[in-house]
Design a protein around this motif. Structure first.
Motif, PDB file in Angstrom:
ATOM      1  N   LEU A 192      33.861  40.349  32.906  1.00  0.00           N
ATOM      2  CA  LEU A 192      33.492  40.256  34.385  1.00  0.00           C
ATOM      3  C   LEU A 192      31.840  40.077  34.781  1.00  0.00           C
ATOM      4  O   LEU A 192      31.302  41.381  34.507  1.00  0.00           O
ATOM      5  CB  LEU A 192      34.070  41.637  35.019  1.00  0.00           C
ATOM      6  CG  LEU A 192      34.194  41.524  36.533  1.00  0.00           C
ATOM      7  CD1 LEU A 192      34.690  40.464  36.956  1.00  0.00           C
ATOM      8  CD2 LEU A 192      34.752  42.934  37.129  1.00  0.00           C
ATOM      9  N   ALA A 193      31.452  39.159  34.739  1.00  0.00           N
ATOM     10  CA  ALA A 193      30.167  38.531  34.634  1.00  0.00           C
ATOM     11  C   ALA A 193      29.293  38.941  35.885  1.00  0.00           C
ATOM     12  O   ALA A 193      27.802  38.790  35.921  1.00  0.00           O
ATOM     13  CB  ALA A 193      29.876  37.314  34.094  1.00  0.00           C
ATOM     14  N   GLY A 210      39.203  40.610  44.602  1.00  0.00           N
ATOM     15  CA  GLY A 210      39.756  39.462  43.931  1.00  0.00           C
ATOM     16  C   GLY A 210      38.605  39.128  42.772  1.00  0.00           C
ATOM     17  O   GLY A 210      37.795  39.666  42.557  1.00  0.00           O
ATOM     18  N   LEU A 211      39.088  37.823  42.363  1.00  0.00           N
ATOM     19  CA  LEU A 211      38.093  37.260  41.539  1.00  0.00           C
ATOM     20  C   LEU A 211      37.766  35.900  41.551  1.00  0.00           C
ATOM     21  O   LEU A 211      38.918  35.111  41.931  1.00  0.00           O
ATOM     22  CB  LEU A 211      38.862  37.530  39.898  1.00  0.00           C
ATOM     23  CG  LEU A 211      38.936  38.879  39.281  1.00  0.00           C
ATOM     24  CD1 LEU A 211      39.574  38.484  37.943  1.00  0.00           C
ATOM     25  CD2 LEU A 211      37.657  39.725  39.119  1.00  0.00           C
ATOM     26  N   VAL A 212      36.856  35.451  41.116  1.00  0.00           N
ATOM     27  CA  VAL A 212      36.719  33.891  40.880  1.00  0.00           C
ATOM     28  C   VAL A 212      36.857  33.925  39.407  1.00  0.00           C
ATOM     29  O   VAL A 212      36.230  34.550  38.574  1.00  0.00           O
ATOM     30  CB  VAL A 212      35.128  33.358  40.986  1.00  0.00           C
ATOM     31  CG1 VAL A 212      34.985  32.133  40.750  1.00  0.00           C
ATOM     32  CG2 VAL A 212      34.887  33.622  42.307  1.00  0.00           C
ATOM     33  N   ALA A 258      35.141  52.531  43.306  1.00  0.00           N
ATOM     34  CA  ALA A 258      35.058  52.557  42.006  1.00  0.00           C
ATOM     35  C   ALA A 258      36.108  52.044  41.269  1.00  0.00           C
ATOM     36  O   ALA A 258      36.092  51.271  40.281  1.00  0.00           O
ATOM     37  CB  ALA A 258      33.992  53.450  41.654  1.00  0.00           C
ATOM     38  N   LYS A 259      37.184  52.829  41.536  1.00  0.00           N
ATOM     39  CA  LYS A 259      38.581  52.509  40.959  1.00  0.00           C
ATOM     40  C   LYS A 259      39.133  51.140  40.935  1.00  0.00           C
ATOM     41  O   LYS A 259      39.467  50.804  40.080  1.00  0.00           O
ATOM     42  CB  LYS A 259      39.540  53.825  41.414  1.00  0.00           C
ATOM     43  CG  LYS A 259      39.106  55.116  40.652  1.00  0.00           C
ATOM     44  CD  LYS A 259      39.457  55.290  39.344  1.00  0.00           C
ATOM     45  CE  LYS A 259      39.507  56.429  38.650  1.00  0.00           C
ATOM     46  NZ  LYS A 259      39.525  56.672  37.073  1.00  0.00           N
ATOM     47  N   VAL A 260      38.776  50.681  42.148  1.00  0.00           N
ATOM     48  CA  VAL A 260      39.400  49.346  42.179  1.00  0.00           C
ATOM     49  C   VAL A 260      38.562  48.366  41.310  1.00  0.00           C
ATOM     50  O   VAL A 260      39.130  47.696  40.717  1.00  0.00           O
ATOM     51  CB  VAL A 260      39.097  48.793  43.914  1.00  0.00           C
ATOM     52  CG1 VAL A 260      39.586  47.297  44.015  1.00  0.00           C
ATOM     53  CG2 VAL A 260      40.006  49.696  44.812  1.00  0.00           C
ATOM     54  N   LEU A 261      37.213  48.526  41.281  1.00  0.00           N
ATOM     55  CA  LEU A 261      36.585  47.807  40.418  1.00  0.00           C
ATOM     56  C   LEU A 261      36.794  48.105  38.988  1.00  0.00           C
ATOM     57  O   LEU A 261      36.840  46.966  38.009  1.00  0.00           O
ATOM     58  CB  LEU A 261      35.027  47.793  40.746  1.00  0.00           C
ATOM     59  CG  LEU A 261      34.470  47.821  42.110  1.00  0.00           C
ATOM     60  CD1 LEU A 261      33.074  48.001  42.178  1.00  0.00           C
ATOM     61  CD2 LEU A 261      34.914  46.581  42.845  1.00  0.00           C
ATOM     62  N   GLU A 262      37.082  49.440  38.718  1.00  0.00           N
ATOM     63  CA  GLU A 262      37.302  49.682  37.358  1.00  0.00           C
ATOM     64  C   GLU A 262      38.832  49.050  36.857  1.00  0.00           C
ATOM     65  O   GLU A 262      38.715  48.380  35.686  1.00  0.00           O
ATOM     66  CB  GLU A 262      37.405  51.006  37.300  1.00  0.00           C
ATOM     67  CG  GLU A 262      37.655  51.639  35.602  1.00  0.00           C
ATOM     68  CD  GLU A 262      37.879  53.099  35.468  1.00  0.00           C
ATOM     69  OE1 GLU A 262      38.549  53.552  34.620  1.00  0.00           O
ATOM     70  OE2 GLU A 262      37.252  53.709  36.567  1.00  0.00           O
ATOM     71  N   GLY A 263      39.769  48.852  37.832  1.00  0.00           N
ATOM     72  CA  GLY A 263      40.835  48.547  37.469  1.00  0.00           C
ATOM     73  C   GLY A 263      40.924  46.766  37.200  1.00  0.00           C
ATOM     74  O   GLY A 263      41.376  46.211  36.309  1.00  0.00           O
ATOM     75  N   GLY A 264      40.123  46.294  38.122  1.00  0.00           N
ATOM     76  CA  GLY A 264      39.839  44.659  37.950  1.00  0.00           C
ATOM     77  C   GLY A 264      39.180  44.545  36.611  1.00  0.00           C
ATOM     78  O   GLY A 264      39.335  43.563  35.734  1.00  0.00           O
ATOM     79  N   GLU A 265      38.169  45.287  36.211  1.00  0.00           N
ATOM     80  CA  GLU A 265      37.437  45.092  34.789  1.00  0.00           C
ATOM     81  C   GLU A 265      38.208  45.305  33.615  1.00  0.00           C
ATOM     82  O   GLU A 265      38.297  44.723  32.879  1.00  0.00           O
ATOM     83  CB  GLU A 265      36.282  46.181  34.950  1.00  0.00           C
ATOM     84  CG  GLU A 265      35.218  45.598  33.586  1.00  0.00           C
ATOM     85  CD  GLU A 265      34.146  46.524  33.680  1.00  0.00           C
ATOM     86  OE1 GLU A 265      33.273  46.193  32.837  1.00  0.00           O
ATOM     87  OE2 GLU A 265      33.755  47.262  34.550  1.00  0.00           O
ATOM     88  N   SER A 266      39.427  46.238  33.979  1.00  0.00           N
ATOM     89  CA  SER A 266      40.265  46.311  32.792  1.00  0.00           C
ATOM     90  C   SER A 266      41.148  45.533  32.419  1.00  0.00           C
ATOM     91  O   SER A 266      41.322  44.765  31.257  1.00  0.00           O
ATOM     92  CB  SER A 266      41.114  47.625  32.970  1.00  0.00           C
ATOM     93  OG  SER A 266      42.089  47.426  33.836  1.00  0.00           O
TER      94      SER A 266
END
Length: 356
Positions: free
Chosen positions: A143-144, A157-159, A126-134
């Motif tokens: 982050l859709a 990673g991201l598209v 969850a922290k990984v996802l939170e970091g990406g969203e930040s």
């Protein structure tokens, strides 16, 4: 120093779960070229596809009309740090960099998530996802959505989807003879990540690595509107030499790199002199070393830095000599204090010459 403050004591180090980290995970450039060359995919012609994979550019660009084109990219990798929040931030900033490197502005992103779900605590993931969203919030985009799988190694990673005016879009293939090369960020991320895995990196070194890898390459959109800026790319997994070689190949010119002018992260030259480098650095040299002419006086530590894989590295700008000051001032105004002139583009074969 073990940077695992956000993980439970029983959680494994993120970097211990992957065979490589950050952009050092990339398939070696020589192998990648062979794979693409052997692909059976048809080479179809789409007149509105302004940028495809012909010059190994940073993102695909598809024209919607005379004023708008979509910029699309994807980038993901395995952990370069153990702190899950920092891992998410670094991976997201690295992915969005490809949009800025085309002169574009991000619109939205989708997450790519692969995690060993029964190995890592769910709070860590969850922290990984939170970091990406930040980072997406910092870039001003949503982050859709995204896609996730249960994988052996952690991947994030991201598209990235962005927009650019086709007149301002910057390819990596449009450098011109006489251009000056400006690098936006200091080198050495791969070496610091290698030091981290060996527990040799102190807190100051770790913070320096995180600060540079989470700094969004926002100047790209403004740089693209400068008339004298001819080509843009970002320096990532193939190192400064690899990406300078892409500029040289695309334009049919020789790139000259000044080995004494390289901006460096703190302590990286000392680590390089001690042999603290990534395996990707050697793979990079094996892939393109025949097209590089090195000054015999160049210290081996600087060769390691020139091939060092950069994760979320700096923009490499090819611009006219009379626009250099404007480029440097734009970088400085947006917080890129170590942006520096590192070379030039001259007539000659498609190769890189490093002087010292």
């Amino acid at each position: 120093m073990n940077h695992t403050a956000l993980q439970p004591p029983t959680a494994p180090r993120l970097t211990s779960l992957s065979h490589g980290g950050g952009c050092g995970c990339k398939i070696a450039p020589g192998v990648l070229a062979q794979l693409i060359g052997q692909s059976a995919l048809p080479k179809q012609f789409f007149p509105d596809l302004l940028v495809g994979n012909e010059t190994a550019d940073d993102a695909a660009v598809y024209r919607i009309n005379d004023e708008q084109a979509i910029v699309a990219t994807t980038d993901f990798f395995m952990p370069i740090v153990d702190d899950p929040y920092d891992f998410g931030r670094i991976a997201a900033a690295n992915a969005l960099s490809d949009i800025y490197a085309m002169g574009g502005t991000p619109l939205m992103a989708l997450a790519i998530v692969g995690m060993p779900i029964n190995v890592l605590p769910h709070a860590t993931i969850a922290k990984v996802l939170e970091g990406g969203e930040s980072i997406c919030r910092e870039a001003g985009i949503p982050l859709a959505g995204g896609h996730s799988i249960d994988s052996v190694e952690p991947i994030y990673g991201l598209v990235g989807i962005g927009i650019v005016n086709p007149r301002h879009m910057k390819r990596n293939a449009d450098a011109r003879e006489g251009d000056v090369l400006v690098l936006g960020k200091p080198l050495g991320v791969g070496i610091l990540s290698a030091a981290l895995k060996k527990n040799l990196l102190d807190e100051a070194g770790y913070r320096a690595m995180v600060e540079t890898t989470t700094q969004l390459n926002r100047p790209g959109a403004a740089l693209a509107r400068i008339e004298g800026v001819h080509a843009l790319t970002d320096v990532t997994g193939f190192g400064l030499l690899g990406h300078a070689l892409e500029l040289a190949r695309g334009a049919g010119l020789t790139a000259h790199i000044d080995g004494r002018a390289l901006p460096l992260l703190p302590t990286v030259q000392d680590f390089a002199e001690r042999g603290v480098v990534t395996g990707a650095s050697g793979r990079n040299w094996a892939a393109y070393g025949e097209q590089i002419e090195m000054d015999k006086q160049l210290p081996p530590s600087l060769q390691a830095l020139l091939t060092d894989p950069q994760t979320s590295g700096g923009l490499l700008v090819s611009c006219s000599a009379d626009s250099v000051q404007q480029v440097l001032e734009l970088f400085a105004a947006q917080g890129f204090a170590q942006a520096a002139v590192v070379g030039r583009m001259d007539a000659g074969d498609s190769r890189v010459i490093v002087t010292y």
